[in-house]
Motif scaffolding. Structure first.
Motif, PDB file in Angstrom:
ATOM      1  N   GLY A   1       5.638   0.410  -7.599  1.00  0.00           N
ATOM      2  CA  GLY A   1       5.625  -0.922  -7.004  1.00  0.00           C
ATOM      3  C   GLY A   1       4.399  -1.258  -6.184  1.00  0.00           C
ATOM      4  N   CYS A   2       3.517  -0.306  -5.952  1.00  0.00           N
ATOM      5  CA  CYS A   2       2.375  -0.573  -5.077  1.00  0.00           C
ATOM      6  C   CYS A   2       1.292  -1.381  -5.790  1.00  0.00           C
ATOM      7  CB  CYS A   2       1.791   0.743  -4.549  1.00  0.00           C
ATOM      8  SG  CYS A   2       0.844   1.695  -5.750  1.00  0.00           S
ATOM      9  N   ASP A   3       0.508  -2.113  -4.990  1.00  0.00           N
ATOM     10  CA  ASP A   3      -0.680  -2.774  -5.550  1.00  0.00           C
ATOM     11  C   ASP A   3      -1.965  -2.116  -5.038  1.00  0.00           C
ATOM     12  OD1 ASP A   3      -1.012  -3.670  -2.937  1.00  0.00           O
ATOM     13  OD2 ASP A   3      -0.600  -5.773  -3.390  1.00  0.00           O
ATOM     14  N   THR A   4      -1.812  -1.145  -4.123  1.00  0.00           N
ATOM     15  CA  THR A   4      -2.957  -0.408  -3.585  1.00  0.00           C
ATOM     16  C   THR A   4      -2.538   1.030  -3.340  1.00  0.00           C
ATOM     17  OG1 THR A   4      -3.666  -2.431  -2.449  1.00  0.00           O
ATOM     18  CG2 THR A   4      -4.737  -0.363  -1.801  1.00  0.00           C
ATOM     19  N   LEU A   5      -3.363   1.974  -3.799  1.00  0.00           N
ATOM     20  CA  LEU A   5      -3.086   3.400  -3.629  1.00  0.00           C
ATOM     21  C   LEU A   5      -4.173   4.006  -2.757  1.00  0.00           C
ATOM     22  CD1 LEU A   5      -1.381   5.905  -4.428  1.00  0.00           C
ATOM     23  CD2 LEU A   5      -2.947   6.215  -6.359  1.00  0.00           C
ATOM     24  N   PHE A   6      -3.749   4.720  -1.704  1.00  0.00           N
ATOM     25  CA  PHE A   6      -4.676   5.385  -0.795  1.00  0.00           C
ATOM     26  C   PHE A   6      -4.442   6.892  -0.927  1.00  0.00           C
ATOM     27  CE2 PHE A   6      -6.008   5.848   3.957  1.00  0.00           C
ATOM     28  CZ  PHE A   6      -7.229   6.365   3.562  1.00  0.00           C
TER      29      PHE A   6
ATOM     30  N   VAL B   1       0.839  -1.197   0.000  1.00  0.00           N
ATOM     31  CA  VAL B   1       0.000   0.000   0.000  1.00  0.00           C
ATOM     32  C   VAL B   1       0.875   1.249   0.000  1.00  0.00           C
ATOM     33  CG1 VAL B   1      -1.823   1.260   1.216  1.00  0.00           C
ATOM     34  CG2 VAL B   1      -1.757  -1.257   1.299  1.00  0.00           C
ATOM     35  N   ALA B   2       0.519   2.217  -0.835  1.00  0.00           N
ATOM     36  CA  ALA B   2       1.171   3.531  -0.848  1.00  0.00           C
ATOM     37  C   ALA B   2       0.122   4.595  -0.561  1.00  0.00           C
ATOM     38  CB  ALA B   2       1.840   3.786  -2.196  1.00  0.00           C
ATOM     39  N   ILE B   3       0.478   5.562   0.269  1.00  0.00           N
ATOM     40  CA  ILE B   3      -0.410   6.671   0.609  1.00  0.00           C
ATOM     41  C   ILE B   3       0.052   7.913  -0.151  1.00  0.00           C
ATOM     42  CG2 ILE B   3      -1.258   8.172   2.463  1.00  0.00           C
ATOM     43  CD1 ILE B   3      -0.638   5.851   4.410  1.00  0.00           C
ATOM     44  N   LEU B   4      -0.875   8.575  -0.832  1.00  0.00           N
ATOM     45  CA  LEU B   4      -0.593   9.842  -1.501  1.00  0.00           C
ATOM     46  C   LEU B   4      -1.402  10.926  -0.807  1.00  0.00           C
ATOM     47  CD1 LEU B   4       0.659  11.547  -3.751  1.00  0.00           C
ATOM     48  CD2 LEU B   4      -1.225  10.843  -5.249  1.00  0.00           C
ATOM     49  N   ALA B   5      -0.723  11.867  -0.146  1.00  0.00           N
ATOM     50  CA  ALA B   5      -1.383  12.880   0.676  1.00  0.00           C
ATOM     51  C   ALA B   5      -1.201  14.261   0.066  1.00  0.00           C
ATOM     52  CB  ALA B   5      -0.815  12.864   2.099  1.00  0.00           C
ATOM     53  N   GLY B   6      -2.287  15.045   0.093  1.00  0.00           N
ATOM     54  CA  GLY B   6      -2.244  16.400  -0.444  1.00  0.00           C
ATOM     55  C   GLY B   6      -2.660  17.432   0.571  1.00  0.00           C
ATOM     56  N   ARG B   7      -3.048  18.595   0.061  1.00  0.00           N
ATOM     57  CA  ARG B   7      -3.383  19.713   0.935  1.00  0.00           C
ATOM     58  C   ARG B   7      -4.517  19.373   1.900  1.00  0.00           C
ATOM     59  NH1 ARG B   7      -3.152  24.779   2.350  1.00  0.00           N
ATOM     60  NH2 ARG B   7      -5.092  25.726   3.024  1.00  0.00           N
ATOM     61  N   GLY B   8      -5.460  18.554   1.461  1.00  0.00           N
ATOM     62  CA  GLY B   8      -6.574  18.200   2.322  1.00  0.00           C
ATOM     63  C   GLY B   8      -6.172  17.403   3.546  1.00  0.00           C
TER      64      GLY B   8
END
Length: 582
Positions: A271-276, A210-217
């Motif tokens: 490389g991730c199989d899940t994106l959060f 799992v990879a986490i992509l975080a933004g301004r929110g």
């Protein structure tokens, strides 16, 4: 003396919590300026040198305080000048109220002086947009404009004929019954459906990488992001507006993504199989997982952005922090930590590489050195505003965000010239915090007169200018993405330190990397507004963290087609990241 329509407008703004207005006077807003003069003990008026800066300041004020930003401009050209800064607010989802003048109401559409229907012009940028039709009209529209800007996180616009501003509110239509309006903003709970939460948890629990992509929110949810990252053994990748979501020394983050990002972030995405995705509408889809590669879950406060950049199996509509609080109990801790451990190992290597590039002693001085030395000296309460261009690469990679600091740029608009106005807007509500603008010479020179604004109001902003006498981002895009030699990018040099002194501030110049830290120490400690110009190598390429074969081929093509300074550029590139492919 009875209240004028302009008086009522200002009283309503005060009731909505407005304590500062950024703008420039003009004959189309004389009534509003008089109402401001009479209320200067309640609402500060910050006079700018260009209305574009006023709109940037209103946007940044909203970003850094969470409150309504307000800008004011006269009729015709004054209002038109606001547009760029207002599109910055629109595209980054910031609550801003723009107030513009109009000429005499009974001469509108008769080819009169400055006869520009700004309500028509602003139709695309604004979520609420109206023209005042009479003195009794202002009460209703002003309240609705403030409420709409805050609730829909966008731009509201009121254009106000100058003669109506000075009229007393003595007559109303039969239906417009006087009442006491409510300046109360009712905030949404921002909680997703329970079924959606369980679906999202199921996807995240099933993921092995799992990879986490975080933004301004996600800026108000950093502790929860790290908790989720630990539970899911997931690296946190940060979109640029989410730079301060978690500090860069967090063991869970791999830094930025995209052209300005870090190599470990791109490898984690690949490389991730899940994106959060948490509170981000990161626009560069080519840097997200390939189609069919990864399942996805997304949190966003705006329903229309769910699935906008990448297909999702579960969309959670709501505030990031409140949503994560409800999601966390449903998540299962992963025993396999290999994906996170590999990202952490690669991040250690990346930090060593950034340290190497940030401590080089080459002459001409490398821009990375300035960013690196500045980052070490920023206070824990620093608010850092980045401009757009190659400067954004050094801002993203070489100035590490620490807990308690704030960072922002012109996000989806990516406009040049925002850096200095942003820093001024930050210093107004936070007079005791360290407010720094990090700008390139191209972006700074567009609105450089605003340094006089900082001097006038004794705002101790510090402006670091990376001076390479070129529009660097355009130059490298011409070469790397199009395969063309640069054209039209060279800038005539300006002595920015002398300009600072001419405005009544302090000016410093850095040319030798061995002196960079010492001069920054002196400049940051100096009272009042300061400009530090750092003269750097214009041939240092801000290339992506991972270079594709196509980009390398176009870069070589641009050199072969007659790129000026091609020998020096080739040496710089081959000595750096291009050696990965050449």
């Amino acid at each position: 003396m009875a209240d004028t329509a302009a008086d009522i407008l200002l009283d309503i703004l005060y009731d909505w919590g407005v304590r500062v207005v950024f703008g420039l006077p003009g004959d189309g807003i004389n009534g509003i300026m008089e109402a401001l003069r009479l209320r200067q003990d309640k609402i500060a008026f910050i006079q700018v040198r260009h209305e574009e800066a006023a709109a940037f300041m209103a946007c940044a004020y909203a970003k850094y305080t969470g409150k309504l930003g307000v800008c004011l401009a006269t009729s015709g050209p004054g209002g038109l000048h606001l547009l760029n800064g207002l599109y910055d607010a629109k595209m980054d989802g910031q609550p801003v109220l723009a107030i513009t003048g109009h000429h005499y109401h009974d001469l509108i559409d008769t080819h009169a002086q400055q006869d520009v229907n700004l309500d028509h012009v602003f139709a695309d940028v604004a979520v609420y947009n109206t023209r005042v039709m009479g003195p009794a009209h202002i009460e209703n529209v002003a309240n609705l404009a403030c409420r709409t800007a805050l609730s829909r996180r966008g731009v509201a616009h009121i254009t106000f004929p100058v003669d109506l501003q000075e009229m007393e509110v003595d007559r109303r239509s039969q239906r417009n019954v006087p009442y006491e309006p409510s300046a109360v903003f009712a905030q949404r709970a921002g909680l997703p459906d329970e079924q959606d939460l369980r679906r999202a948890a199921a996807v995240l629990n099933a993921g092995e990488r799992v990879a986490i992509l975080a933004g301004r929110g996600a800026l108000n949810a950093g502790d929860l992001l790290e908790h989720v990252a630990d539970t899911l053994a997931a690296p946190i990748i940060k979109a640029l507006l989410g730079k301060a979501a978690v500090p860069d020394d967090s063991p869970y983050t791999t830094g930025g993504i995209g052209l300005l990002g870090a190599r470990p972030s791109q490898e984690a995405i690949e490389g991730c199989d899940t994106l959060f995705m948490v509170g981000t509408s990161f626009p560069y889809m080519e840097f997200l997982p390939k189609p069919g590669q990864a399942r996805a879950v997304q949190i966003d406060i705006e329903p229309t952005r769910i699935g906008l950049r990448h297909p999702v199996e579960a969309g959670l509509v709501g505030d990031a922090r409140r949503t994560l609080e409800r999601l966390v109990p449903l998540l299962q801790r992963k025993d396999d930590r290999n994906f996170l451990a590999k990202a952490q190992q690669e991040m250690r290597k990346w930090r060593e590489l950034m340290e190497e590039r940030g401590t080089r002693q080459d002459m001409p001085m490398k821009p990375q050195v300035v960013a690196h030395e500045l980052g070490k000296r920023l206070r824990d309460d620093a608010i850092v505003s980045g401009d757009s261009g190659t400067i954004t690469t050094w801002f993203a990679r070489h100035i590490p965000a620490r807990r308690g600091q704030m960072y922002s740029v012109s996000g989806r608009l990516a406009s040049m010239a925002n850096g200095l106005p942003y820093a001024i807007a930050a210093q107004v509500p936070y007079p005791d915090r360290q407010c720094v603008a990090f700008a390139g010479d191209g972006g700074f020179s567009m609105l450089m007169a605003e340094f006089a604004t900082a001097v006038k109001y004794r705002l101790p902003v510090k402006v670091v200018i990376i001076k390479n006498n070129t529009l660097g981002q355009i130059k490298w895009e011409q070469m790397v993405f199009l395969g063309n030699p640069e054209y039209g990018c060279e800038l005539h040099p300006i002595d920015f330190a002398a300009f600072a002194r001419a405005c009544g501030g302090r000016g410093f110049t850095i040319q030798d990397p061995a002196e960079c830290g010492r001069i920054l120490d002196e400049a940051l400690a100096a009272p009042g507004p300061v400009i530090i110009e750092a003269v750097v190598d214009p041939l240092e390429p801000p290339l992506p963290a991972k270079i594709t074969a196509e980009q390398a081929a176009k870069f070589v093509k641009s050199l072969a087609r007659g790129e000026p300074d091609r020998e020096k550029i080739a040496l710089n590139a081959i000595g750096g990241r291009m050696r990965e492919l050449i």
